[in-house]
Enzyme design. Sequence first.
Site, short mmCIF file in Angstrom:
data_model
loop_
_atom_site.label_atom_id
_atom_site.label_comp_id
_atom_site.label_asym_id
_atom_site.label_seq_id
_atom_site.Cartn_x
_atom_site.Cartn_y
_atom_site.Cartn_z
N HIS A 138 -2.15 0.84 7.98
CA HIS A 138 -3.57 0.87 7.63
C HIS A 138 -4.16 -0.53 7.59
O HIS A 138 -5.14 -0.80 6.89
CB HIS A 138 -3.80 1.58 6.28
CG HIS A 138 -2.96 2.81 6.11
ND1 HIS A 138 -1.77 2.81 5.41
CD2 HIS A 138 -3.12 4.07 6.59
CE1 HIS A 138 -1.23 4.02 5.45
NE2 HIS A 138 -2.03 4.80 6.17
N HIS A 157 0.83 -1.21 0.00
CA HIS A 157 0.00 0.00 0.00
C HIS A 157 0.87 1.26 0.00
O HIS A 157 0.88 1.99 -0.98
CB HIS A 157 -0.95 0.00 1.21
CG HIS A 157 -1.82 1.22 1.30
ND1 HIS A 157 -2.01 1.90 2.47
CD2 HIS A 157 -2.51 1.90 0.35
CE1 HIS A 157 -2.81 2.94 2.24
NE2 HIS A 157 -3.13 2.96 0.96
FE1 FES Z 1 0.29 -0.91 4.76
FE2 FES Z 1 -1.12 1.24 4.22
S1 FES Z 1 1.03 1.06 4.27
S2 FES Z 1 -1.85 -0.73 4.70
#
Ligand code: FES
Length: 133
Positions: free
Chosen positions: A81, A62
């Site tokens: 997140h 992500h």
């Molecule tokens: Fe891992 Fe956003 S950086 S869920």
Amino acid sequence: ATTLPYPRNGIAKVAELKVNEPKGFNYPDEDSFCQVLKTGRQVPGGVGPDGDIVAFSTQCTHMGCPLSYDKNARTFKCGCHFSIFDPEMAGQMVDGQATENLPRILLEHDAADGTLYAVAVEGLIYGRQCNLL
Ligand code: FES
């Protein structure tokens, strides 16, 4: 297809790995954090005598946060997140904000001396345009 010149790096010995306890390494260079895991059960892409050893880039797909391994859930989790990835399902993203699976580190096992070699990356390491800088 272009074959990228990945290094062939010894990253662990089979005998030193304990089931469900990942070991960190860096591949294909020092800035790329990875973990190798002996799952204790035969899994897709697993190598070694029991077909149960897999390795992944453990920077979240992500936004690049470091993943930590949850021994109870047997998954890699992101504290930023809350994305979750399953090492027993080829690094599949199972929940959260990420949209890509974990890049797999392809391994070779030298049965003669039990060394595990990292030989390539399948999937793009977070933040890179190319896995080899
Ligand atoms: Fe891992 Fe956003 S950086 S869920």
